[in-house]
Design a protein around this motif. Structure first.
Motif, PDB file in Angstrom:
ATOM      1  N   GLN A 159       0.823  -1.202   0.000  1.00 12.79           N
ATOM      2  CA  GLN A 159       0.000   0.000   0.000  1.00 12.79           C
ATOM      3  C   GLN A 159       0.865   1.263   0.000  1.00 12.79           C
ATOM      4  N   LEU A 160       0.474   2.250  -0.796  1.00 14.34           N
ATOM      5  CA  LEU A 160       1.101   3.580  -0.809  1.00 14.34           C
ATOM      6  C   LEU A 160       2.577   3.587  -1.178  1.00 14.34           C
ATOM      7  N   ALA A 161       3.066   2.519  -1.800  1.00 14.29           N
ATOM      8  CA  ALA A 161       4.487   2.473  -2.153  1.00 14.29           C
ATOM      9  C   ALA A 161       4.860   3.611  -3.110  1.00 14.29           C
ATOM     10  N   TYR A 162       3.909   4.038  -3.937  1.00 15.07           N
ATOM     11  CA  TYR A 162       4.202   5.043  -4.955  1.00 15.07           C
ATOM     12  C   TYR A 162       4.432   6.434  -4.353  1.00 15.07           C
ATOM     13  N   LEU A 163       4.037   6.663  -3.118  1.00 15.97           N
ATOM     14  CA  LEU A 163       4.196   7.992  -2.526  1.00 15.97           C
ATOM     15  C   LEU A 163       5.613   8.258  -2.029  1.00 15.97           C
ATOM     16  N   GLY A 164       6.207   7.312  -1.377  1.00 10.45           N
ATOM     17  CA  GLY A 164       7.517   7.549  -0.782  1.00 10.45           C
ATOM     18  C   GLY A 164       8.629   6.671  -1.289  1.00 10.45           C
ATOM     19  N   ARG A 165       8.270   5.569  -1.993  1.00  7.61           N
ATOM     20  CA  ARG A 165       9.310   4.617  -2.393  1.00  7.61           C
ATOM     21  C   ARG A 165       9.437   4.430  -3.899  1.00  7.61           C
ATOM     22  N   ALA A 166       8.396   4.771  -4.637  1.00 11.31           N
ATOM     23  CA  ALA A 166       8.426   4.578  -6.093  1.00 11.31           C
ATOM     24  C   ALA A 166       9.275   5.658  -6.771  1.00 11.31           C
ATOM     25  N   ARG A 167       9.703   5.373  -8.002  1.00 14.57           N
ATOM     26  CA  ARG A 167      10.515   6.316  -8.759  1.00 14.57           C
ATOM     27  C   ARG A 167       9.958   6.487 -10.164  1.00 14.57           C
ATOM     28  N   ILE A 168      10.143   7.695 -10.679  1.00 10.11           N
ATOM     29  CA  ILE A 168       9.762   7.998 -12.056  1.00 10.11           C
ATOM     30  C   ILE A 168      11.030   8.425 -12.785  1.00 10.11           C
ATOM     31  N   GLY A 169      11.496   7.564 -13.708  1.00  9.05           N
ATOM     32  CA  GLY A 169      12.743   7.873 -14.402  1.00  9.05           C
ATOM     33  C   GLY A 169      13.926   8.016 -13.467  1.00  9.05           C
ATOM     34  N   GLY A 170      13.938   7.241 -12.389  1.00  6.88           N
ATOM     35  CA  GLY A 170      15.028   7.299 -11.428  1.00  6.88           C
ATOM     36  C   GLY A 170      14.844   8.338 -10.344  1.00  6.88           C
ATOM     37  N   VAL A 171      13.830   9.195 -10.478  1.00  2.00           N
ATOM     38  CA  VAL A 171      13.567  10.247  -9.479  1.00  2.00           C
ATOM     39  C   VAL A 171      12.435   9.787  -8.572  1.00  2.00           C
TER      40      VAL A 171
END
Length: 324
Positions: A159-171
């Motif tokens: 849950q909620l991994a995209y808020l604090g742990r996910a990356r977009i193009g390495g960022v």
């Protein structure tokens, strides 16, 4: 022609010009980078730089709006407690199976409510902002500790991994949120009537009131925005920890104030530059990271950060004298 060019450049090269332009702060940050690069062979590695940006993200989100609060002539010392409390709210909701959308909404609502509480105490009861938000800091922190018995609340890791742990193009996504916060605050302060009202209220609230500005409304909006920023910071913290902790974000409020003041926000109100606050936040995050790499005791780290806060206030006084 050479004399004319020198005359034009002299103000920018003087102490006054450096303080006003923020050049002094950039030089300080560059010196900090060089010092830690020499002191630790792993400081200037990709992984460590990502660690710095991750730690700065939460601080930056809060510091961006803290800048507006200080410009308006106030303080918000409740942001750290609010971020910790909202992380607990998120973890509790996710553990109960409420789902990510409801958890996100819950965190933002809680943050806004705390901000509104600060606004009402300050504008309706005429309590000094420093005292009002200091009291709210204790109330919210205590509420989180009582609710959880001072224990960390763990929720499902997916849950909620995209808020604090996910990356977009390495960022990291949290960095994107931080930059969006700075862009939003900068745009409001620079291009909107409300932004001009914020500067006017901080510079001279009586004159602003006589000019027709609804001073209490402006202050209330700024404090609610600060609460929302703390709620977003709590979401990021919960995502990074995969848990909610009532003891998280200790000292976040002082770090946010220090970053804003380092960046040029005047403690007397009416002055501030949002993008220089970002440099201030980078200094705070880099300093903490470098001290950890040098194996400096956490107790000494607290002392160093206290010294930085005092130096930030001294720098504000120098800028004030330079303006006059």
């Amino acid at each position: 022609m050479t004399q004319t060019l020198t005359a034009r450049l002299r103000p920018a090269l003087s102490l006054e010009g450096a303080l006003r332009s923020g050049a002094a702060l950039v030089v300080i940050y560059a010196g900090l980078l060089v010092a830690f690069t020499i002191a630790s062979p792993v400081f200037l590695t990709g992984d460590n730089l990502l660690n710095i940006t991750a730690s700065v993200a939460t601080l930056g989100i809060v510091a961006a709006v803290q800048t507006a609060v200080i410009i308006s002539g106030g303080f918000d010392l409740s942001v750290g407690s609010t971020a910790a409390f909202t992380s607990v709210v998120v973890a509790e909701l996710l553990s109960a199976g409420a789902g990510a959308p409801l958890a996100i909404a819950g965190a933002l609502v809680v943050g806004a409510v705390v901000g509104l509480g600060n606004a009402l105490v300050i504008t309706k009861l005429n309590v000094n902002p420093l005292i009002a938000t200091l009291g709210m800091m204790s109330i919210v922190r205590g509420a989180g500790l009582v609710w959880t018995d001072a224990l960390t609340v763990v929720y499902p890791a997916d849950q909620l991994a995209y808020l604090g742990r996910a990356r977009i193009g390495g960022v990291q996504v949290s960095i994107v949120f931080m930059l969006l916060a700075f862009v939003a605050v900068w745009a409001v302060l620079r291009y909107t009537v409300f932004g001009r009202f914020v500067f006017a209220v901080g510079g001279n609230p009586k004159a602003a009131f006589l000019a027709g500005v609804r001073v209490d409304r402006v202050r209330s909006i700024v404090y609610v925005a600060s609460g929302l920023a703390a709620g977003l910071a709590g979401l990021v913290i919960a995502s990074q920890l995969i848990a909610g902790s009532p003891q998280a974000a200790q000292g976040l409020e002082l770090s946010a104030v220090t970053a804003a003041v380092l960046g040029g926000a005047s403690l007397s109100g009416g002055q501030g530059r949002v993008w220089m606050t970002l440099v201030g936040a980078l200094i705070m995050g880099t300093l903490t990271n470098g001290l950890v790499l040098m194996d400096i005791s956490s107790f000494w780290q607290m002392a160093v950060l206290g010294v930085v806060l005092i130096l930030a206030v001294a720098l504000d006084q120098l800028r004030t004298r330079a303006r006059h």
